[in-house]
Scaffold this motif. Structure first.
Motif, PDB file in Angstrom:
ATOM      1  N   TYR A 114       0.870  -1.177   0.000  1.00 43.95           N
ATOM      2  CA  TYR A 114       0.000   0.000   0.000  1.00 43.95           C
ATOM      3  C   TYR A 114       0.903   1.221   0.000  1.00 43.95           C
ATOM      4  CZ  TYR A 114      -3.601  -3.336   1.406  1.00 43.95           C
ATOM      5  OH  TYR A 114      -4.468  -4.400   1.448  1.00 43.95           O
ATOM      6  N   ASP A 115       0.753   2.076  -1.009  1.00 44.12           N
ATOM      7  CA  ASP A 115       1.581   3.281  -1.097  1.00 44.12           C
ATOM      8  C   ASP A 115       0.997   4.239  -2.127  1.00 44.12           C
ATOM      9  OD1 ASP A 115       2.652   2.485  -3.804  1.00 44.12           O
ATOM     10  OD2 ASP A 115       3.595   0.908  -2.615  1.00 44.12           O
ATOM     11  N   THR A 116       1.471   5.462  -2.092  1.00 39.53           N
ATOM     12  CA  THR A 116       1.087   6.469  -3.093  1.00 39.53           C
ATOM     13  C   THR A 116       2.319   7.130  -3.715  1.00 39.53           C
ATOM     14  OG1 THR A 116       0.875   8.100  -1.316  1.00 39.53           O
ATOM     15  CG2 THR A 116      -1.137   7.020  -2.042  1.00 39.53           C
ATOM     16  N   LYS A 117       3.456   7.031  -3.052  1.00 35.62           N
ATOM     17  CA  LYS A 117       4.665   7.679  -3.579  1.00 35.62           C
ATOM     18  C   LYS A 117       5.108   7.074  -4.913  1.00 35.62           C
ATOM     19  CE  LYS A 117       6.871   9.535   0.597  1.00 35.62           C
ATOM     20  NZ  LYS A 117       8.119   9.546   1.409  1.00 35.62           N
ATOM     21  N   VAL A 118       4.882   5.782  -5.082  1.00 34.11           N
ATOM     22  CA  VAL A 118       5.299   5.133  -6.324  1.00 34.11           C
ATOM     23  C   VAL A 118       4.532   5.718  -7.507  1.00 34.11           C
ATOM     24  CG1 VAL A 118       5.385   2.958  -7.598  1.00 34.11           C
ATOM     25  CG2 VAL A 118       5.988   3.010  -5.168  1.00 34.11           C
ATOM     26  N   GLU A 119       3.207   5.808  -7.391  1.00 35.27           N
ATOM     27  CA  GLU A 119       2.399   6.339  -8.485  1.00 35.27           C
ATOM     28  C   GLU A 119       2.711   7.808  -8.737  1.00 35.27           C
ATOM     29  OE1 GLU A 119       0.016   6.600 -11.659  1.00 35.27           O
ATOM     30  OE2 GLU A 119       0.601   4.770 -10.607  1.00 35.27           O
ATOM     31  N   GLU A 120       2.946   8.572  -7.671  1.00 37.23           N
ATOM     32  CA  GLU A 120       3.266   9.990  -7.848  1.00 37.23           C
ATOM     33  C   GLU A 120       4.612  10.145  -8.556  1.00 37.23           C
ATOM     34  OE1 GLU A 120       2.066  13.481  -8.275  1.00 37.23           O
ATOM     35  OE2 GLU A 120       0.818  12.143  -7.080  1.00 37.23           O
ATOM     36  N   THR A 121       5.563   9.277  -8.240  1.00 36.00           N
ATOM     37  CA  THR A 121       6.855   9.298  -8.931  1.00 36.00           C
ATOM     38  C   THR A 121       6.675   8.996 -10.412  1.00 36.00           C
ATOM     39  OG1 THR A 121       8.005   8.592  -6.915  1.00 36.00           O
ATOM     40  CG2 THR A 121       9.156   8.269  -9.004  1.00 36.00           C
ATOM     41  N   LEU A 122       5.821   8.033 -10.718  1.00 38.82           N
ATOM     42  CA  LEU A 122       5.573   7.681 -12.118  1.00 38.82           C
ATOM     43  C   LEU A 122       4.904   8.835 -12.862  1.00 38.82           C
ATOM     44  CD1 LEU A 122       4.387   3.974 -11.770  1.00 38.82           C
ATOM     45  CD2 LEU A 122       6.615   4.812 -12.509  1.00 38.82           C
ATOM     46  N   ASN A 123       4.015   9.560 -12.187  1.00 39.54           N
ATOM     47  CA  ASN A 123       3.397  10.728 -12.825  1.00 39.54           C
ATOM     48  C   ASN A 123       4.445  11.783 -13.165  1.00 39.54           C
ATOM     49  OD1 ASN A 123       0.670   9.905 -12.863  1.00 39.54           O
ATOM     50  ND2 ASN A 123       0.416  10.450 -10.706  1.00 39.54           N
ATOM     51  N   ILE A 124       5.386  11.992 -12.247  1.00 33.45           N
ATOM     52  CA  ILE A 124       6.470  12.945 -12.518  1.00 33.45           C
ATOM     53  C   ILE A 124       7.295  12.472 -13.709  1.00 33.45           C
ATOM     54  CG2 ILE A 124       8.603  13.944 -11.597  1.00 33.45           C
ATOM     55  CD1 ILE A 124       7.327  13.764  -8.814  1.00 33.45           C
ATOM     56  N   LEU A 125       7.624  11.188 -13.718  1.00 33.32           N
ATOM     57  CA  LEU A 125       8.445  10.649 -14.804  1.00 33.32           C
ATOM     58  C   LEU A 125       7.727  10.745 -16.144  1.00 33.32           C
ATOM     59  CD1 LEU A 125       9.981   7.473 -13.096  1.00 33.32           C
ATOM     60  CD2 LEU A 125      11.098   9.673 -13.547  1.00 33.32           C
ATOM     61  N   ARG A 126       6.434  10.487 -16.165  1.00 35.01           N
ATOM     62  CA  ARG A 126       5.687  10.595 -17.429  1.00 35.01           C
ATOM     63  C   ARG A 126       5.758  12.011 -17.974  1.00 35.01           C
ATOM     64  NH1 ARG A 126       1.700   7.577 -14.359  1.00 35.01           N
ATOM     65  NH2 ARG A 126       1.808   5.353 -14.904  1.00 35.01           N
ATOM     66  N   SER A 176      19.209  16.260 -14.819  1.00 35.37           N
ATOM     67  CA  SER A 176      18.821  17.605 -14.369  1.00 35.37           C
ATOM     68  C   SER A 176      17.713  17.561 -13.325  1.00 35.37           C
ATOM     69  CB  SER A 176      18.358  18.448 -15.563  1.00 35.37           C
ATOM     70  OG  SER A 176      17.276  17.820 -16.227  1.00 35.37           O
ATOM     71  N   ILE A 177      17.192  16.368 -13.017  1.00 38.54           N
ATOM     72  CA  ILE A 177      16.124  16.228 -12.022  1.00 38.54           C
ATOM     73  C   ILE A 177      16.515  15.131 -11.036  1.00 38.54           C
ATOM     74  CG2 ILE A 177      13.695  15.612 -11.649  1.00 38.54           C
ATOM     75  CD1 ILE A 177      13.137  16.625 -14.490  1.00 38.54           C
ATOM     76  N   LEU A 178      16.351  15.413  -9.759  1.00 38.75           N
ATOM     77  CA  LEU A 178      16.591  14.416  -8.717  1.00 38.75           C
ATOM     78  C   LEU A 178      15.338  14.266  -7.871  1.00 38.75           C
ATOM     79  CD1 LEU A 178      19.700  13.691  -6.669  1.00 38.75           C
ATOM     80  CD2 LEU A 178      17.585  14.070  -5.427  1.00 38.75           C
ATOM     81  N   ILE A 179      14.883  13.038  -7.694  1.00 44.22           N
ATOM     82  CA  ILE A 179      13.705  12.759  -6.874  1.00 44.22           C
ATOM     83  C   ILE A 179      14.145  11.991  -5.633  1.00 44.22           C
ATOM     84  CG2 ILE A 179      11.456  11.606  -6.763  1.00 44.22           C
ATOM     85  CD1 ILE A 179      11.278  11.853  -9.803  1.00 44.22           C
ATOM     86  N   ASN A 180      13.899  12.553  -4.472  1.00 44.52           N
ATOM     87  CA  ASN A 180      14.135  11.862  -3.210  1.00 44.52           C
ATOM     88  C   ASN A 180      12.822  11.225  -2.762  1.00 44.52           C
ATOM     89  OD1 ASN A 180      16.959  12.443  -2.566  1.00 44.52           O
ATOM     90  ND2 ASN A 180      16.301  14.580  -2.430  1.00 44.52           N
ATOM     91  N   LEU A 181      12.736   9.903  -2.832  1.00 45.68           N
ATOM     92  CA  LEU A 181      11.524   9.220  -2.411  1.00 45.68           C
ATOM     93  C   LEU A 181      11.302   9.357  -0.909  1.00 45.68           C
ATOM     94  CD1 LEU A 181      11.891   5.934  -4.499  1.00 45.68           C
ATOM     95  CD2 LEU A 181      10.498   7.937  -5.040  1.00 45.68           C
TER      96      LEU A 181
END
Length: 610
Positions: free
Chosen positions: A293-305, A383-388
């Motif tokens: 159960y999580d939401t950070k994974v989907e939000e990360t994928l939205n950023i990547l898209r 040029s982009i860094l995402i800290n989960l």
């Protein structure tokens, strides 16, 4: 008007939207479309063109919008949520800004048939996919005098989606749909779309209602590094587990406050609970690989898209937990995206190949790493860094960022920190402003000398009274029961405003923020709490006053069906294996429970005698 400094291109975007009345701001990700939309609304409010604004966004961004509005303006914002009847009332609330998710507004439109607002903001509108979905159809039933539509989708991609978005602004701008497709789409003999044509003509048709800037267009206006904190909600399952561990931490903190002592067993238990709370902020999968159960994974994928659709930028993703990076890797496999994956199990001789692939191969878009790769790597091609998740040691965070933000870097760098809202992650960020050297060595795999030195442990526990205790939000949307809560709202609100600097300035401001952290205020509050407890033991009047305060608070809670349900959900547990139901109420210690039971025993005995 706005309590922040705008870049010239952002001022231009606000003026454009203000003149157009209804417009699309399609800037590339990271250029601040949110602040431009808020700025347009504030400008229209200043000129008394509008008296209310409705913001429609994905569910995960509702509270992000609320925080941004209250941080950048003097206006109040309310999140429209709850059951249908509650939402119907909230649409008419006095707050200027109302924020609602796409799913909720879709359900409301089915019942209400239409909605009206003076000013409409639609965020991440590209997530509607196409104009034939139920959500997209429902959104077209929202009537507004003015609107700003936000989308990072570029003009060169998905013209059908662009046509759908344009319907929210000017349904006549691009003509009939069949004619639009005939003029822009090139198909193969089999009917497959192979390219688009007449893009310049389409751009000319939309120039009065659509504005788009890329990072390279405004690079000279941007700082070398931009930091942004993105608050992400938890799932209900994550929340329940997080709050259960938080209750245990609260009991241990209360025990320490009362006795100024914790045994070595209690100290290790405290460490375990804090670590598990942090893991849960990412995903339940880190603790239990049988559930996810999580939401950070989907939000990360939205950023990547958004990144992938906008151009050829590369992204570095960090997490402290290898299992969290494993989840991201699995999703990238599904998307068919090439990535490099570094973790502690990768031998040192193989790491050079990973960095070389990421640097030299255009199709390698993502570098995924645990903190095993936070030193020694040169990933300046990104040029982009995402800290989960954020390490509680600021030095580790800067080591991550230094992988792409180094001397000689010619790109503008964007750092996105994902923080689970209403959790220990957010309280650590907002209350202590990264002043976390006390935790160095405990929660980031360093030396554990803090457990051997009482003076350091005492300082850590003073901090935990703020960080680990639940805080009551102004909107009351996430009030939950946990033992021994200390009310620190005023201090937290003050510091939240100060941490906004982190999203717009470089790391040199961290030292200033540390000096501004109101440690003295925290100490005064905790001392007052302790003295009030001891005073109640010796002062019957104060004891009665606390009792009446508890009863009046309970009465207020029970007067609201929603609040009552939250109370029941927070204290009632059901064993999934046996089906047995039990009540869980956080308490300070066993002695208190024994005292209460003895009292009830005496009362019952007295009743039997009479």
């Amino acid at each position: 008007m706005l309590k922040t400094k705008l870049y010239p291109y952002q001022k231009e975007g606000i003026r454009f939207a203000f003149r157009a009345g209804k417009s699309i701001i399609a800037d590339e990700m990271g250029l601040g479309k949110t602040i431009q939309a808020i700025g347009t609304a504030e400008l229209m409010r200043k000129h008394q063109f509008i008296s209310s604004a409705l913001i429609i966004c994905p569910t995960s961004l509702k509270y992000q919008w609320k925080k941004e509005i209250e941080r950048f303006t003097d206006a109040k914002a309310i999140v429209v949520e709850g059951n249908h009847l509650t939402r119907k009332v909230l649409y008419g609330a006095e707050e200027f800004y109302k924020i609602v998710s796409y799913n909720s507004v879709c359900n409301d439109i089915k019942i209400l048939k239409s909605l009206h607002t003076d000013f409409l903001i639609m965020d991440e509108v590209q997530r509607l996919k196409n104009w034939n979905t139920q959500i997209s159809k429902a959104a077209r039933h929202i009537e507004s005098d003015y609107s700003v539509i936000l989308s990072g989708t570029p003009l060169e991609n998905k013209l059908e989606e662009l046509y759908s978005i344009m319907q929210f602004v000017d349904q006549f701008c691009l003509g009939p749909y069949y004619q639009f497709l005939d003029q822009t789409v090139v198909r193969s003999d089999t009917g497959k779309v192979v390219s688009y044509k007449n893009l310049n003509a389409i751009g000319e048709q939309m120039k009065n209602v659509l504005i788009r800037r890329r990072k390279k267009d405004v690079a000279l206006q941007l700082p070398g590094r931009m930091d942004k904190v993105l608050f992400v909600p938890m799932t209900e399952q994550q929340r329940n587990m997080h709050d259960e561990y938080q209750s245990i931490v609260s009991q241990l903190v209360f025990k320490w406050t009362k006795t100024r002592f914790l045994s070595e067993k209690d100290r290790k238990r405290l460490l375990l609970m804090l670590s598990q709370m942090r893991m849960l902020c990412d995903s339940t999968y880190i603790l239990d690989q049988k559930t996810r159960y999580d939401t950070k994974v989907e939000e990360t994928l939205n950023i990547l898209r958004n990144v992938f659709e906008s151009g050829d930028e590369k992204v570095v993703i960090f997490s402290q937990w290898e299992r969290m990076t494993r989840l991201i890797a699995k999703e990238l496999d599904v998307l068919g995206v090439r990535y490099e994956y570094l973790h502690g199990g990768i031998p040192s001789e193989a790491r050079k190949n990973l960095t070389d692939n990421f640097t030299e191969l255009p199709e390698s878009r993502v570098f995924l790493s645990t903190d095993a790769g936070s030193t020694g790597l040169n990933l300046q091609v990104a040029s982009i860094l995402i800290n989960l998740d954020l390490p509680w040691n600021p030095a580790v965070l800067e080591q991550r960022i230094a992988r792409i933000y180094r001397i000689g870097q010619k790109k503008n760098i964007q750092v996105i920190n994902l923080v689970a809202s209403q959790t220990i992650e957010e309280r650590m960020l907002s209350t202590l402003n990264f002043k976390t050297s006390l935790f160095e060595g405990i929660l980031d795999n360093g030396e554990d000398t803090i457990f051997l030195e009482n003076s350091k442990f005492d300082k850590m526990m003073d901090s935990l009274k703020v960080v680990a205790e639940p805080s009551e939000e102004v909107d009351g949307a996430h009030n939950r029961m946990a033992g021994c809560s200390i009310d620190l709202n005023d201090n937290e609100e003050k510091v939240v405003g100060e941490t906004a600097v982190l999203q717009t300035t470089d790391t040199d401001s961290l030292a200033l923020l540390e000096e501004e952290t109101p440690e003295e205020g925290v100490t005064e509050v905790s001392t007052e709490k302790k003295s009030s407890v001891s005073a109640a033991d010796n002062n019957p009047e104060q004891l009665l006053q606390q009792g009446f305060s508890f009863l009046s608070g309970l009465a207020r809670t029970l007067s609201s069906p929603e609040a009552t349900q939250r109370l029941v959900d927070s204290i009632v547990e059901e064993d999934k294996e046996t089906g047995r139901t039990s009540i869980r109420i956080p308490v300070s210690d066993k002695e208190s429970v024994a005292g209460i039971l003895n009292l009830f025993g005496k009362l019952l005995a007295a009743g039997n005698k009479t």
